[in-house]
Design a protein around this motif. Structure first.
Motif, PDB file in Angstrom:
ATOM      1  N   LEU A 261      -8.061  -4.542   3.730  1.00  0.00           N
ATOM      2  CA  LEU A 261      -7.167  -3.963   2.721  1.00  0.00           C
ATOM      3  C   LEU A 261      -7.227  -2.437   2.769  1.00  0.00           C
ATOM      4  CD1 LEU A 261      -5.349  -4.600   0.198  1.00  0.00           C
ATOM      5  CD2 LEU A 261      -7.437  -4.405  -1.168  1.00  0.00           C
ATOM      6  N   LYS A 262      -8.434  -1.893   2.893  1.00  0.00           N
ATOM      7  CA  LYS A 262      -8.604  -0.432   2.946  1.00  0.00           C
ATOM      8  C   LYS A 262      -7.919   0.152   4.171  1.00  0.00           C
ATOM      9  CE  LYS A 262     -12.402   1.529   4.400  1.00  0.00           C
ATOM     10  NZ  LYS A 262     -13.805   1.988   4.538  1.00  0.00           N
ATOM     11  N   LEU A 263      -8.093  -0.502   5.326  1.00  0.00           N
ATOM     12  CA  LEU A 263      -7.519   0.012   6.562  1.00  0.00           C
ATOM     13  C   LEU A 263      -5.998  -0.095   6.577  1.00  0.00           C
ATOM     14  CD1 LEU A 263     -10.078  -1.423   9.160  1.00  0.00           C
ATOM     15  CD2 LEU A 263      -9.936   0.912   8.287  1.00  0.00           C
ATOM     16  N   GLN A 264      -5.469  -1.172   6.010  1.00  0.00           N
ATOM     17  CA  GLN A 264      -4.029  -1.417   6.091  1.00  0.00           C
ATOM     18  C   GLN A 264      -3.235  -0.707   4.995  1.00  0.00           C
ATOM     19  OE1 GLN A 264      -3.117  -5.551   6.542  1.00  0.00           O
ATOM     20  NE2 GLN A 264      -0.901  -5.229   6.668  1.00  0.00           N
ATOM     21  N   TYR A 265      -3.778  -0.689   3.780  1.00  0.00           N
ATOM     22  CA  TYR A 265      -3.026  -0.130   2.659  1.00  0.00           C
ATOM     23  C   TYR A 265      -3.729   1.050   1.986  1.00  0.00           C
ATOM     24  CZ  TYR A 265      -0.510  -4.591   2.954  1.00  0.00           C
ATOM     25  OH  TYR A 265       0.239  -5.668   3.385  1.00  0.00           O
ATOM     26  N   GLY A 266      -4.970   1.302   2.381  1.00  0.00           N
ATOM     27  CA  GLY A 266      -5.783   2.262   1.655  1.00  0.00           C
ATOM     28  C   GLY A 266      -5.276   3.685   1.694  1.00  0.00           C
ATOM     29  N   THR A 267      -5.397   4.368   0.561  1.00  0.00           N
ATOM     30  CA  THR A 267      -5.089   5.787   0.447  1.00  0.00           C
ATOM     31  C   THR A 267      -5.897   6.352  -0.707  1.00  0.00           C
ATOM     32  OG1 THR A 267      -3.349   7.430   0.022  1.00  0.00           O
ATOM     33  CG2 THR A 267      -3.102   5.285  -1.023  1.00  0.00           C
ATOM     34  N   VAL A 268      -6.234   7.630  -0.618  1.00  0.00           N
ATOM     35  CA  VAL A 268      -6.907   8.299  -1.731  1.00  0.00           C
ATOM     36  C   VAL A 268      -5.910   9.099  -2.552  1.00  0.00           C
ATOM     37  CG1 VAL A 268      -9.132   8.386  -0.562  1.00  0.00           C
ATOM     38  CG2 VAL A 268      -7.512  10.268  -0.260  1.00  0.00           C
ATOM     39  N   ASP A 269      -4.639   8.987  -2.204  1.00  0.00           N
ATOM     40  CA  ASP A 269      -3.573   9.629  -2.966  1.00  0.00           C
ATOM     41  C   ASP A 269      -3.151   8.686  -4.094  1.00  0.00           C
ATOM     42  OD1 ASP A 269      -1.387  10.885  -3.998  1.00  0.00           O
ATOM     43  OD2 ASP A 269      -0.171  10.787  -2.162  1.00  0.00           O
ATOM     44  N   THR A 270      -3.549   9.001  -5.317  1.00  0.00           N
ATOM     45  CA  THR A 270      -3.275   8.105  -6.442  1.00  0.00           C
ATOM     46  C   THR A 270      -1.803   8.081  -6.833  1.00  0.00           C
ATOM     47  OG1 THR A 270      -3.833   9.895  -7.991  1.00  0.00           O
ATOM     48  CG2 THR A 270      -5.598   8.352  -7.381  1.00  0.00           C
ATOM     49  N   GLU A 271      -0.992   8.957  -6.254  1.00  0.00           N
ATOM     50  CA  GLU A 271       0.436   8.957  -6.544  1.00  0.00           C
ATOM     51  C   GLU A 271       1.219   8.093  -5.553  1.00  0.00           C
ATOM     52  OE1 GLU A 271       1.732  10.466  -9.237  1.00  0.00           O
ATOM     53  OE2 GLU A 271      -0.342  10.937  -9.756  1.00  0.00           O
ATOM     54  N   ALA A 272       0.549   7.630  -4.496  1.00  0.00           N
ATOM     55  CA  ALA A 272       1.262   6.940  -3.410  1.00  0.00           C
ATOM     56  C   ALA A 272       1.992   5.688  -3.879  1.00  0.00           C
ATOM     57  CB  ALA A 272       0.293   6.597  -2.289  1.00  0.00           C
ATOM     58  N   TYR A 273       1.359   4.898  -4.771  1.00  0.00           N
ATOM     59  CA  TYR A 273       1.961   3.630  -5.192  1.00  0.00           C
ATOM     60  C   TYR A 273       2.326   3.619  -6.683  1.00  0.00           C
ATOM     61  CZ  TYR A 273       0.042   1.884  -0.758  1.00  0.00           C
ATOM     62  OH  TYR A 273      -0.257   1.691   0.569  1.00  0.00           O
ATOM     63  N   ARG A 274       2.237   4.766  -7.327  1.00  0.00           N
ATOM     64  CA  ARG A 274       2.415   4.787  -8.783  1.00  0.00           C
ATOM     65  C   ARG A 274       3.781   4.235  -9.214  1.00  0.00           C
ATOM     66  NH1 ARG A 274       0.131   7.332 -13.075  1.00  0.00           N
ATOM     67  NH2 ARG A 274      -1.272   8.562 -11.770  1.00  0.00           N
ATOM     68  N   ASP A 275       4.842   4.627  -8.532  1.00  0.00           N
ATOM     69  CA  ASP A 275       6.186   4.244  -8.959  1.00  0.00           C
ATOM     70  C   ASP A 275       6.754   3.055  -8.172  1.00  0.00           C
ATOM     71  OD1 ASP A 275       6.188   6.372 -10.770  1.00  0.00           O
ATOM     72  OD2 ASP A 275       6.849   7.771  -9.203  1.00  0.00           O
ATOM     73  N   GLN A 276       5.929   2.469  -7.296  1.00  0.00           N
ATOM     74  CA  GLN A 276       6.449   1.405  -6.442  1.00  0.00           C
ATOM     75  C   GLN A 276       6.126   0.007  -6.949  1.00  0.00           C
ATOM     76  OE1 GLN A 276       5.419   2.022  -2.316  1.00  0.00           O
ATOM     77  NE2 GLN A 276       5.565   4.249  -2.496  1.00  0.00           N
ATOM     78  N   ASN A 277       5.148  -0.084  -7.841  1.00  0.00           N
ATOM     79  CA  ASN A 277       4.728  -1.395  -8.363  1.00  0.00           C
ATOM     80  C   ASN A 277       4.507  -2.386  -7.221  1.00  0.00           C
ATOM     81  OD1 ASN A 277       4.043  -3.236 -10.365  1.00  0.00           O
ATOM     82  ND2 ASN A 277       6.132  -4.043 -10.514  1.00  0.00           N
ATOM     83  N   GLN A 278       3.779  -1.910  -6.187  1.00  0.00           N
ATOM     84  CA  GLN A 278       3.577  -2.723  -4.992  1.00  0.00           C
ATOM     85  C   GLN A 278       2.283  -3.515  -5.112  1.00  0.00           C
ATOM     86  OE1 GLN A 278       4.067  -0.540  -1.381  1.00  0.00           O
ATOM     87  NE2 GLN A 278       3.405  -2.232  -0.057  1.00  0.00           N
ATOM     88  N   THR A 279       2.373  -4.808  -4.799  1.00  0.00           N
ATOM     89  CA  THR A 279       1.199  -5.674  -4.853  1.00  0.00           C
ATOM     90  C   THR A 279       1.041  -6.420  -3.534  1.00  0.00           C
ATOM     91  OG1 THR A 279       2.452  -7.533  -5.763  1.00  0.00           O
ATOM     92  CG2 THR A 279       1.431  -6.010  -7.342  1.00  0.00           C
ATOM     93  N   VAL A 280      -0.178  -6.893  -3.281  1.00  0.00           N
ATOM     94  CA  VAL A 280      -0.449  -7.728  -2.114  1.00  0.00           C
ATOM     95  C   VAL A 280      -1.303  -8.901  -2.568  1.00  0.00           C
ATOM     96  CG1 VAL A 280      -0.302  -5.865  -0.419  1.00  0.00           C
ATOM     97  CG2 VAL A 280      -2.493  -6.373  -1.504  1.00  0.00           C
ATOM     98  N   MET A 281      -1.218  -9.993  -1.833  1.00  0.00           N
ATOM     99  CA  MET A 281      -2.029 -11.169  -2.127  1.00  0.00           C
ATOM    100  C   MET A 281      -3.299 -11.136  -1.274  1.00  0.00           C
ATOM    101  SD  MET A 281      -0.262 -12.564  -4.444  1.00  0.00           S
ATOM    102  CE  MET A 281      -1.216 -14.078  -4.645  1.00  0.00           C
ATOM    103  N   ILE A 282      -4.449 -11.332  -1.916  1.00  0.00           N
ATOM    104  CA  ILE A 282      -5.725 -11.329  -1.202  1.00  0.00           C
ATOM    105  C   ILE A 282      -6.547 -12.545  -1.612  1.00  0.00           C
ATOM    106  CG2 ILE A 282      -5.800  -8.816  -1.029  1.00  0.00           C
ATOM    107  CD1 ILE A 282      -7.858  -8.881  -3.328  1.00  0.00           C
TER     108      ILE A 282
END
Length: 425
Positions: A261-282
């Motif tokens: 999950l970290k390698l594929q979607y990880g970011t330290v930018d807290t604004e990256a997904y704020r407005d996208q409401n993006q989720t993944v199944m794990i």
């Protein structure tokens, strides 16, 4: 050291082996006549049996190393029998020491060697009693400081300032044992941070001041340079795995899933997904059901952990500054900080680092120009590439020593023959 040769070109072969907590990387290169390195073979394999630089299961490490080396040998179409091997871990310690020697007339090479030997002869602490490196910094003759090459200068007393890097003796022996079990010798153990600095730092950066931070899975390796010389080195026992563990613990998912999950979607930018409401199944840690995970929440966890990791680096920089001040030196990082290693690839880290350190920051990548460069000129290969570079210098020195020894032996043989001729006639 017996130098390996390329059967087709007769060029010397060198091998770098980086046994990391997550991945084992093996590189095979040849030294070209112009001194450049041609990368012939690359091998990678998932690492098992080593944690934060310490061997925890010899059999697993041996298996991981063997598979990485086999892959490198296959791509290079050659067999290796000696390697330059990286070492890291929180047991790594560094010291700036001084050695002195009285001189008569002008400084000789022997005087320099004696002064350096005196600096190396300090009693090391029991927890880091294996000396890895003794790196020259500068010299002082009768009060005149800042001398880079003292040979030939007249004076009465020579002082050599040397940077020592040491490690725990058992940690070194265990790593060497694993390599030996694969059927190879360790030509030299090299501190990972020093190897990485060879691969990604420029001489100008080292001159005006720079700190290299190699972010691995198990450790972060620091190497701080001023005036072109290594002044401070340290391995921090916290790194990328700590961020992965935070994700696993926070969201109740297995460690391998958290790492992916970290390698594929990880970011330290807290604004990256704020407005996208993006989720993944794990997968859940119990395996009974899947979980829907908000990627914005993941970015917040990663931001928090990486901020802490960078703050640990900042604390070490304060310690380095205090040490250098006690030694009468200033710590000026005109070139800022260079991040490298696999952990430097997470998105948003460059911007976060500039905010935390408030100085220039860049991502360091190797820049080899021959062979399999498209594969190795990446931050995660910095240590392995640096091993090849430092190994090539070691090979040049050894060849020079061997050449000098051969000339000495030839001279002794000729003198012996001449003496026999005189005795006969």
């Amino acid at each position: 050291m017996q130098l390996m040769k390329n059967a087709e070109t007769d060029n010397e072969i060198i091998v770098g082996l980086d046994v990391g907590s997550q991945t084992v990387r093996a590189l095979i290169g040849e030294i070209m006549p112009d001194g450049r390195i041609n990368v012939l073979g690359v091998g990678e394999h998932a690492s098992e049996g080593i944690s934060r630089g310490a061997v925890t299961d010899i059999e697993k490490v041996v298996s991981s190393v063997r598979r990485a080396v086999d892959a490198a040998e296959l791509s290079a179409n050659c067999q290796v029998h000696s390697v330059f091997c990286a070492i890291s871990g929180s047991h790594i310690r560094s010291f700036n020491e001084k050695g002195m020697v009285s001189i008569s007339g002008e400084v000789t090479e022997e005087d320099v060697e004696t002064a350096i030997h005196t600096a190396k002869s300090i009693k090391l602490p029991e927890d880091c009693s294996r000396l890895l490196h003794a790196l020259e910094q500068s010299y002082r003759i009768d009060g005149q400081s800042g001398i880079q090459n003292p040979v030939g200068i007249a004076g009465c007393r020579l002082e050599a300032y040397v940077h020592l890097v040491a490690c725990h003796a058992d940690s070194a022996r265990n790593l060497e044992k694993c390599v030996s079990r694969v059927g190879m010798n360790v030509s030299a153990l090299i501190y990972s941070g020093l190897a990485s600095s060879d691969a990604v730092l420029t001489s100008d950066e080292k001159e005006i001041g720079v700190c290299l931070v190699d972010i691995g899975a198990g450790t972060m390796d620091l190497a701080l340079f001023t005036d072109g010389k290594l002044r401070y080195s340290k391995a921090i026992r916290y790194a990328g795995f700590n961020a992965t563990k935070d994700v696993a613990a926070t969201f109740g998912t297995p460690f391998p899933v958290a790492e992916k999950l970290k390698l594929q979607y990880g970011t330290v930018d807290t604004e990256a997904y704020r407005d996208q409401n993006q989720t993944v199944m794990i997968k859940s840690v119990s395996g009974d059901n899947d979980l829907s995970l908000d990627l914005h929440a993941v970015s917040q966890v990663l931001n928090s952990r990486y901020t802490e990791l960078l703050e640990l680096v900042g604390n070490e920089l304060k310690e380095a500054k205090s040490r250098l001040q006690r030694e009468g030196r200033k710590m000026q990082l005109g070139a800022g900080i260079v991040l490298t290693g696999g952990g430097s690839g997470i998105r948003g880290l460059l911007e976060l680092s500039r905010t935390v350190f408030n100085c220039p920051v860049r991502i360091g990548r190797p820049s080899l120009t021959l062979g399999l460069t498209e594969h190795v000129n990446r931050p995660e290969f910095s240590t392995a590439v640096g091993l090849l570079i430092r190994g090539s210098h070691h090979a040049e020195y050894t060849a020079s020593q061997n050449d000098g020894r051969e000339k000495f032996q030839m001279g002794r043989l000729l003198r012996s023959m001449w003496q026999k001729l005189k005795d006969i006639y």
